[in-house]
Motif scaffolding. Structure first.
Motif, PDB file in Angstrom:
ATOM      1  N   GLY A 147       1.035  -1.198  -0.108  1.00  0.00           N
ATOM      2  CA  GLY A 147      -0.014   0.086   0.168  1.00  0.00           C
ATOM      3  C   GLY A 147       0.772   1.208   0.114  1.00  0.00           C
ATOM      4  N   THR A 148       0.300   2.295  -0.415  1.00  0.00           N
ATOM      5  CA  THR A 148       1.115   3.732  -0.343  1.00  0.00           C
ATOM      6  C   THR A 148       0.363   4.913   0.551  1.00  0.00           C
ATOM      7  OG1 THR A 148       2.053   2.830  -2.481  1.00  0.00           O
ATOM      8  CG2 THR A 148       2.241   5.265  -2.155  1.00  0.00           C
ATOM      9  N   PRO A 149      -0.589   5.324   0.081  1.00  0.00           N
ATOM     10  CA  PRO A 149      -1.240   6.638   0.772  1.00  0.00           C
ATOM     11  C   PRO A 149      -1.672   6.170   2.266  1.00  0.00           C
ATOM     12  CG  PRO A 149      -2.874   5.793  -0.904  1.00  0.00           C
ATOM     13  CD  PRO A 149      -1.617   4.699  -1.058  1.00  0.00           C
ATOM     14  N   THR A 157       5.465  -9.378   7.670  1.00  0.00           N
ATOM     15  CA  THR A 157       6.943  -9.678   7.631  1.00  0.00           C
ATOM     16  C   THR A 157       7.611  -8.401   6.743  1.00  0.00           C
ATOM     17  OG1 THR A 157       6.522 -10.863   5.447  1.00  0.00           O
ATOM     18  CG2 THR A 157       6.646 -12.319   7.718  1.00  0.00           C
ATOM     19  N   THR A 158       6.738  -8.062   5.873  1.00  0.00           N
ATOM     20  CA  THR A 158       7.181  -6.994   4.978  1.00  0.00           C
ATOM     21  C   THR A 158       6.091  -6.144   4.310  1.00  0.00           C
ATOM     22  OG1 THR A 158       8.798  -8.724   4.051  1.00  0.00           O
ATOM     23  CG2 THR A 158       8.663  -6.586   2.882  1.00  0.00           C
ATOM     24  N   VAL A 159       6.462  -4.711   4.369  1.00  0.00           N
ATOM     25  CA  VAL A 159       5.652  -3.644   3.638  1.00  0.00           C
ATOM     26  C   VAL A 159       6.212  -3.437   2.103  1.00  0.00           C
ATOM     27  CG1 VAL A 159       4.757  -1.484   3.718  1.00  0.00           C
ATOM     28  CG2 VAL A 159       4.561  -2.936   5.560  1.00  0.00           C
ATOM     29  N   VAL A 160       5.540  -3.502   1.193  1.00  0.00           N
ATOM     30  CA  VAL A 160       5.917  -2.891  -0.194  1.00  0.00           C
ATOM     31  C   VAL A 160       5.008  -1.752  -0.464  1.00  0.00           C
ATOM     32  CG1 VAL A 160       6.104  -3.623  -2.404  1.00  0.00           C
ATOM     33  CG2 VAL A 160       6.134  -5.521  -0.789  1.00  0.00           C
ATOM     34  N   THR A 161       5.880  -0.705  -0.859  1.00  0.00           N
ATOM     35  CA  THR A 161       5.111   0.519  -1.138  1.00  0.00           C
ATOM     36  C   THR A 161       6.001   1.095  -2.335  1.00  0.00           C
ATOM     37  OG1 THR A 161       4.388   2.487  -0.026  1.00  0.00           O
ATOM     38  CG2 THR A 161       6.617   1.998   0.727  1.00  0.00           C
ATOM     39  N   GLN A 162       5.487   2.233  -2.661  1.00  0.00           N
ATOM     40  CA  GLN A 162       5.890   2.999  -3.744  1.00  0.00           C
ATOM     41  C   GLN A 162       7.357   3.888  -3.266  1.00  0.00           C
ATOM     42  OE1 GLN A 162       4.829   2.488  -6.671  1.00  0.00           O
ATOM     43  NE2 GLN A 162       2.992   3.574  -7.215  1.00  0.00           N
ATOM     44  N   PRO A 186       8.676  10.212   2.199  1.00  0.00           N
ATOM     45  CA  PRO A 186       8.271   8.774   2.346  1.00  0.00           C
ATOM     46  C   PRO A 186       6.839   8.592   2.167  1.00  0.00           C
ATOM     47  CG  PRO A 186       8.910   9.321   4.401  1.00  0.00           C
ATOM     48  CD  PRO A 186       9.148  10.579   3.561  1.00  0.00           C
ATOM     49  N   PRO A 187       6.140   7.664   1.687  1.00  0.00           N
ATOM     50  CA  PRO A 187       4.755   7.153   1.730  1.00  0.00           C
ATOM     51  C   PRO A 187       4.449   7.050   2.952  1.00  0.00           C
ATOM     52  CG  PRO A 187       5.736   5.980  -0.070  1.00  0.00           C
ATOM     53  CD  PRO A 187       6.911   6.426   0.675  1.00  0.00           C
ATOM     54  N   PRO A 188       3.085   7.248   3.322  1.00  0.00           N
ATOM     55  CA  PRO A 188       2.568   7.301   4.739  1.00  0.00           C
ATOM     56  C   PRO A 188       2.569   5.693   5.084  1.00  0.00           C
ATOM     57  CG  PRO A 188       1.033   8.760   3.247  1.00  0.00           C
ATOM     58  CD  PRO A 188       1.950   8.189   2.424  1.00  0.00           C
ATOM     59  N   VAL A 189       2.529   4.623   4.466  1.00  0.00           N
ATOM     60  CA  VAL A 189       2.664   3.367   4.822  1.00  0.00           C
ATOM     61  C   VAL A 189       4.075   3.046   5.052  1.00  0.00           C
ATOM     62  CG1 VAL A 189       2.412   1.060   3.912  1.00  0.00           C
ATOM     63  CG2 VAL A 189       0.537   2.457   3.625  1.00  0.00           C
ATOM     64  N   LYS A 190       4.972   3.570   4.418  1.00  0.00           N
ATOM     65  CA  LYS A 190       6.414   3.465   4.883  1.00  0.00           C
ATOM     66  C   LYS A 190       6.591   3.877   6.195  1.00  0.00           C
ATOM     67  CE  LYS A 190      11.352   4.333   3.671  1.00  0.00           C
ATOM     68  NZ  LYS A 190      11.859   5.044   2.772  1.00  0.00           N
ATOM     69  N   VAL A 211      -1.824  -8.746   1.136  1.00  0.00           N
ATOM     70  CA  VAL A 211      -2.800  -7.904   0.978  1.00  0.00           C
ATOM     71  C   VAL A 211      -2.480  -6.491   0.493  1.00  0.00           C
ATOM     72  CG1 VAL A 211      -4.341  -6.576   2.706  1.00  0.00           C
ATOM     73  CG2 VAL A 211      -3.624  -8.953   3.353  1.00  0.00           C
ATOM     74  N   THR A 212      -3.334  -6.132  -0.655  1.00  0.00           N
ATOM     75  CA  THR A 212      -3.127  -4.778  -1.030  1.00  0.00           C
ATOM     76  C   THR A 212      -3.983  -3.720  -0.768  1.00  0.00           C
ATOM     77  OG1 THR A 212      -4.094  -5.128  -3.133  1.00  0.00           O
ATOM     78  CG2 THR A 212      -1.845  -6.023  -2.749  1.00  0.00           C
ATOM     79  N   ALA A 213      -3.647  -2.323  -0.494  1.00  0.00           N
ATOM     80  CA  ALA A 213      -4.814  -1.352  -0.241  1.00  0.00           C
ATOM     81  C   ALA A 213      -4.141  -0.212  -1.154  1.00  0.00           C
ATOM     82  CB  ALA A 213      -5.026  -1.118   1.239  1.00  0.00           C
ATOM     83  N   ALA A 214      -4.599   0.254  -2.347  1.00  0.00           N
ATOM     84  CA  ALA A 214      -4.094   1.407  -2.755  1.00  0.00           C
ATOM     85  C   ALA A 214      -2.578   1.446  -3.085  1.00  0.00           C
ATOM     86  CB  ALA A 214      -4.524   2.765  -2.082  1.00  0.00           C
ATOM     87  N   TYR A 215      -2.101   0.344  -3.432  1.00  0.00           N
ATOM     88  CA  TYR A 215      -0.711   0.194  -3.849  1.00  0.00           C
ATOM     89  C   TYR A 215      -0.026   0.937  -4.919  1.00  0.00           C
ATOM     90  CZ  TYR A 215       3.650  -1.669  -5.167  1.00  0.00           C
ATOM     91  OH  TYR A 215       5.143  -2.006  -5.699  1.00  0.00           O
ATOM     92  N   GLY A 216      -0.936   1.002  -6.080  1.00  0.00           N
ATOM     93  CA  GLY A 216      -0.356   1.966  -6.971  1.00  0.00           C
ATOM     94  C   GLY A 216       0.210   1.439  -8.475  1.00  0.00           C
ATOM     95  N   GLN A 217       0.536   0.007  -8.310  1.00  0.00           N
ATOM     96  CA  GLN A 217       1.120  -0.717  -9.267  1.00  0.00           C
ATOM     97  C   GLN A 217       0.312  -2.048  -9.770  1.00  0.00           C
ATOM     98  OE1 GLN A 217       5.270  -1.338  -9.853  1.00  0.00           O
ATOM     99  NE2 GLN A 217       5.891   0.264  -8.009  1.00  0.00           N
TER     100      GLN A 217
END
Length: 313
Positions: A2-4, A22-27, A40-44, A78-84
């Motif tokens: 997720g990103t925003p 275990t890991t967060v993936v963001t823009q 940085p994105p809010p999720v980061k 789980v994805t939420a507004a990831y952007g890709q």
């Protein structure tokens, strides 16, 4: 993934429920503001508060990005507004699949701007759908959804917050059954599909020949980003707020000036003729100025009756 800000409550919900994130993936971090500060994105930011490793691939489709995820051996993504868009190679990795928290009642408003378009089109309700992800754009089978009313006082900004919370609560509710294999997902009806592409610059320009209600929906649907606008003295003037025109009546045909004509102004706003009825603008931002209520603006500047917005003269 997720990103925003929309995605932050869902990450928080997973942590509150004791799941092992275990890991967060963001823009990647992006420049923001007039000074173009790398941000940085809010999720980061949220992930780092909890010491969760963060990955920020520029393109998730690249082989090295896919390999990094494969090495993590995820049980669930789980994805939420990831952007890709997730490639099939990623969709196939988790044993419990990939699920997405989407801010609409699918199959309506698939795509990148579902909240904006629901408000702009005058929908009475919206919601959140959690679905299994598929190769198509928001086409996967639906796991669960929750419906929310769109109030007259709502903007895209207020709904963004409401739906982010609703999505996180729905996620908490469905995950135990999903992980236990008790979910029966429902295919989407393609005949009912509506797409909501990202907002374009031309979507922001107010067409005064449309009805007052349509423009009111456009203004609140583009608040707080990117904002509706008109032209005044050949320059862009953002319109951030307008009064609900529902229930107002149009003038008789003999008295109706051309759409976009200013009829008058007061501390209550600027009254503008539209293609059907009049609209009171309450919050504006002239070129080179800050956003302000019309009551503040007219203390220093008067827009004369008969002025036509949208004209480049």
């Amino acid at each position: 993934m997720g990103t925003p800000d929309f995605a932050v409550p869902s990450l928080q919900a997973l942590l509150e429920e004791g799941y092992n994130v275990t890991t967060v993936v963001t823009q990647p971090d992006r420049p923001k503001g007039r000074k173009r500060v790398l941000t940085p994105p809010p999720v980061k930011v949220e992930a780092e508060k909890h010491g969760i490793p963060v990955l920020q691939p520029e393109k998730l489709r690249q082989a090295d990005s896919v390999e990094l995820l494969r090495e993590l051996k995820p049980d669930l993504i789980v994805t939420a507004a990831y952007g890709q868009i997730l490639p099939k190679a990623v969709l196939d990795l988790p044993k419990h699949g990939c699920i997405n928290i989407h801010a609409s009642l699918l199959p309506k408003y698939r795509g990148g701007a579902p909240i904006h378009h629901a408000v702009i089109r005058g929908e009475a309700t919206t919601g959140v759908t959690i679905m299994y992800m598929a190769v198509g754009l928001d086409t996967g089978d639906m796991i669960a959804s929750v419906e929310l009313p769109i109030e007259d006082t709502d903007t895209t900004g207020t709904l963004f917050e409401k739906l982010s919370i609703a999505g996180s609560e729905l996620l908490k509710r469905i995950l135990p059954d999903l992980l236990a294999g008790r979910i029966t997902a429902v295919p989407q009806n393609e005949a009912d599909a509506i797409y909501s592409p990202n907002i374009r610059r031309e979507d922001e320009l107010i067409d005064w020949s449309r009805s007052a209600v349509d423009i009111w929906n456009q203004v609140r649907g583009l608040n707080p980003f990117p904002g509706a606008y008109t032209l005044w003295n050949g320059e862009v003037m953002k319109v951030w707020g307008s009064a609900n025109p529902k229930g107002t009546k149009s003038s008789s045909a003999a008295e109706v000036p051309v759409p976009g004509t200013v009829l008058g102004s007061s501390e209550h706003g600027i009254e503008v003729m539209t293609g059907e009825g009049t609209l009171w603008l309450t919050d504006i931002q002239p070129a080179g100025k800050k956003a302000m209520p019309v009551s503040e603006f007219i203390r220093g500047v008067q827009i004369a009756p008969g002025t036509i917005f949208g004209s480049v003269s």
